[in-house]
Write a protein that holds these residues in place. Sequence first.
Motif, PDB file in Angstrom:
ATOM      1  N   GLY A  60     -64.913  77.568 -23.488  1.00 25.25           N
ATOM      2  CA  GLY A  60     -63.953  76.477 -23.364  1.00 25.25           C
ATOM      3  C   GLY A  60     -64.653  75.135 -23.301  1.00 25.25           C
ATOM      4  N   GLU A  61     -63.902  74.090 -23.685  1.00 27.33           N
ATOM      5  CA  GLU A  61     -64.514  72.771 -23.812  1.00 27.33           C
ATOM      6  C   GLU A  61     -65.053  72.234 -22.494  1.00 27.33           C
ATOM      7  N   ASP A  62     -64.410  72.620 -21.365  1.00 30.56           N
ATOM      8  CA  ASP A  62     -64.804  72.035 -20.083  1.00 30.56           C
ATOM      9  C   ASP A  62     -65.915  72.807 -19.390  1.00 30.56           C
ATOM     10  N   ALA A  63     -66.272  73.935 -19.944  1.00 30.27           N
ATOM     11  CA  ALA A  63     -67.255  74.761 -19.258  1.00 30.27           C
ATOM     12  C   ALA A  63     -68.605  74.058 -19.228  1.00 30.27           C
ATOM     13  N   GLU A  64     -69.357  74.386 -18.196  1.00 33.92           N
ATOM     14  CA  GLU A  64     -70.645  73.732 -18.027  1.00 33.92           C
ATOM     15  C   GLU A  64     -71.581  74.108 -19.176  1.00 33.92           C
ATOM     16  N   VAL A  65     -71.665  75.404 -19.403  1.00 37.03           N
ATOM     17  CA  VAL A  65     -72.378  75.872 -20.592  1.00 37.03           C
ATOM     18  C   VAL A  65     -71.319  76.457 -21.510  1.00 37.03           C
ATOM     19  N   ARG A  66     -71.137  75.826 -22.619  1.00 37.13           N
ATOM     20  CA  ARG A  66     -69.971  76.199 -23.404  1.00 37.13           C
ATOM     21  C   ARG A  66     -70.160  77.489 -24.207  1.00 37.13           C
ATOM     22  N   PHE A  67     -71.300  77.635 -24.832  1.00 34.75           N
ATOM     23  CA  PHE A  67     -71.482  78.785 -25.723  1.00 34.75           C
ATOM     24  C   PHE A  67     -72.540  79.728 -25.178  1.00 34.75           C
ATOM     25  N   SER A  68     -72.231  81.006 -25.215  1.00 35.55           N
ATOM     26  CA  SER A  68     -73.314  81.946 -24.968  1.00 35.55           C
ATOM     27  C   SER A  68     -73.286  83.018 -26.038  1.00 35.55           C
ATOM     28  N   VAL A  69     -74.469  83.438 -26.392  1.00 41.10           N
ATOM     29  CA  VAL A  69     -74.607  84.475 -27.413  1.00 41.10           C
ATOM     30  C   VAL A  69     -74.725  85.813 -26.698  1.00 41.10           C
ATOM     31  N   VAL A  70     -74.046  86.808 -27.248  1.00 39.89           N
ATOM     32  CA  VAL A  70     -74.058  88.130 -26.644  1.00 39.89           C
ATOM     33  C   VAL A  70     -74.538  89.109 -27.686  1.00 39.89           C
ATOM     34  N   CYS A  71     -75.483  89.967 -27.327  1.00 43.31           N
ATOM     35  CA  CYS A  71     -75.783  90.997 -28.307  1.00 43.31           C
ATOM     36  C   CYS A  71     -75.981  92.341 -27.651  1.00 43.31           C
ATOM     37  N   HIS A  72     -75.765  93.359 -28.444  1.00 42.16           N
ATOM     38  CA  HIS A  72     -75.812  94.737 -27.973  1.00 42.16           C
ATOM     39  C   HIS A  72     -76.893  95.500 -28.727  1.00 42.16           C
ATOM     40  N   TYR A  73     -77.765  96.142 -27.944  1.00 44.33           N
ATOM     41  CA  TYR A  73     -78.781  97.000 -28.547  1.00 44.33           C
ATOM     42  C   TYR A  73     -78.453  98.440 -28.191  1.00 44.33           C
TER      43      TYR A  73
END
Lengths: 205, 173, 415
Positions: A60-73
């Motif tokens: 969301g726009e107001d989040a402190e860190v807006r984007f996080s990448v997630v990956c699955h191994y």
Amino acid sequence: MIDQDFIDELLVKHEYLSLVSHEDCLTLSCNRDHWLNFASYLSLEETFDLLVDLTAIDHGEDAEVRFSVVCHYYSRVHHDYIRVHVECASNENPEILSISSVYPSADWHERETFDMFGIRFTNHPNMKRILMWDEYPYFPLRKEFPLAGIDTPLPAPDVVEVTDASVEPAPMMGGPFVSSGSGPMSDSEPRAKDESWTEKSEKPV
Amino acid sequence: MIANEVAYNGKVEGDVIVTKADAVINWIRKHSVWPMPMGLACCAIELMASAASRYDISRFGMEVMRFSPRQSDCMIVAGTVTYKMAEVVRRIYDQMGDPKWVVAMGACASTGGMYRSYAVMQGVDNIVPVDVYVSGCPPRPEALLDAMMKLQDKIGKESSVKALTKSASAVSS
Amino acid sequence: MSPTTTKEISIGDVAAREAAGINQMDGEDRMALNVGPSHPTTHGVLRLILELNGDLIEKCEPVLGYLHRGDEKIAENMTYNQFVPYTDRLDYLSPLANNVAYAISVEKLTGLELPERCQAIRVLVCELARISSHLLGMGVFGMDAGAWTPFMYTFTEREKLYTLFEELTGARFTTSYTRIGGVARDIPEGWLDRVSKFCDELPFATDEVEKLLTRNRIFLDRTEGIGQITKEDALAYGLTGPNLRASGIDLDLRKDKPYSGYEKYDFDVPIGTRGDCYDRYLVRIEEVRQSIRIIKQVIADFPSGAWYAEDAKKIFAPPKEKILSSMEELIQNFMIVTEGPQIPSGEVYFEAENPKGALGFYIVSKGGGVPYRMKIRAPSFCNLSILEKLVPGHQLSDITVILGSLDFVMGECDR
Ligand code: SF4
């Protein structure tokens, strides 16, 4: 299945990791400077030789860190997944290191993530859109982007000339209805979630 | 209907058939529609099913599915037309020789269907003229066959000679 | 060759010519060829930009997205059950398996345990979906290699399957059969008998297809040694499903991470040795046989009892008879339909072994009836990413065979 010993060892060896949860699978959060190291560790020294999925979340726009990448191994020895969260630097021009040098399968996943969220993967060999056309100006899976879409010209000018077609917002008022579930009846009445074009708000031009 | 049919009575006319040119041309056209299967999404599977063993579209002279637009008369748009694909659909349509028809098969091709989203064109009629719309998601093969029969009726009623002379004069002028 | 030649063979696409123009034309004898997005191999709107040296492919750049419909964004805008019909249209050759994979993912997030009968129904429909998908896969693979007849045989069988699906779900292939916490309805009377009759007859048809293809000289020449994928490549590019197994890796989530009660059934996982197009075909044929085996076991020991999670009052809407006769159930139904099944917050990743490979759903929930983020991990997307590596070195005519053997579906690849 991944057991507690394995987790403990992992956390001791790599202090840039932190445990988030271990519910459906082991979930770790990784410091972004080390996440390429961790990926190569998983593939070379551990048995997680299958990168099954890589994507991102927009908080969301107001989040402190807006984007996080997630990956699955996935490991064929443990028969289990590891999920890794990494936070992206900068909310405006999110960026992160590409892991496609370690896992070739990450190549397309990263391009898709760039296409949908605008997260740039540095050192990626071919960082361009994969699903939308190259000139498309928006990143559709960002939270502020409406499902209906935004007016844009079609990529082929000669087709536009004969047909006069363009990318138009899709009508939403017939769409699947969802109730917000709270508030007075008149507000919680089921309606399409995307309200960019309804009876109340005019069709955007 | 009578006027369009070929009237022939062996005793009177011998080997001579008297009819309208339109009737002959349309009769020939409507029984040899070669579809261009524009299979884009799920509906293409039903399109394949109507070409396969149980539904057998060849009963209508339409089994000659040609993937080359140059060889086909009728584009069956089977599936979701996205904005990225729209340009291609139009180009292929432009490459088809006249006369040509378009069938929009399924909800997506007709109106965008259940895909109200930023990537999907809300109906293929935004870029090509559609002759027959088929409802359903996906339409059953029977529905497609019915649509093709409707198209045959439509072809049967066209003034082909007029269209021919018109396009001929357009070329010469 | 001169640019004019390029212009004629491509479908007149400016972008293709430009794209090819940038990275070729250094040697005089190179040629750019644009294949697709509309082309005669029947797998959907995939486009390849090839760089040819005579008949030999030197470079291949796949272009996707021609069927990108925005499924993930759509998912964020509706309740969990409303999204079920969209899962049909991911891999539209095996909708039932997608339905099941999706339902299990959401249930995993809620921690819901399903009754045995429901699990058995799901296993049954998954395997039927696998058969139907592989039948089409084999049929059109034959067609891609130039054989029309097998397609007709396999479609005859598929039509029988469609009749069964229609009886069960009301639709031929857009089934939308599962709900979060159960299935849409119990199996109809006498349906199991018809399924077992179908399973008894199917081996004749697959044998017939095998007679036409498996030892067919032309077919062998076209497929053997073509499109070889090594074990290492297969893993590195994230291949799953029959394509991975044909390269000799025995990863089958039904065995490795059993779900929906797969551990109760006895079956073999066929693997290939060379990883070429021929092996991929053989693996699929054998998987059909194994699916028949599983179905027979399911039917032989079909559990009775409830076919949906009865105690999940906030997740599964009870059957119609109950809704229409009792107030409490009516309210329950109303809440689930308007607000969606109430799912706790959290995140979950679940993969099911679909006919095309591992179909995964990564769901982030913030509670309530609508997912916050849903990522669909589509097996076809990952399987296709190997094309860039696989195709160069082959001849132009091998393309159709390679694409056919990878057995992908664009609906799920582009989403
Ligand atoms: S109308 Fe339905 S079946 Fe046809 S392409 Fe659209 S979603 Fe698929």
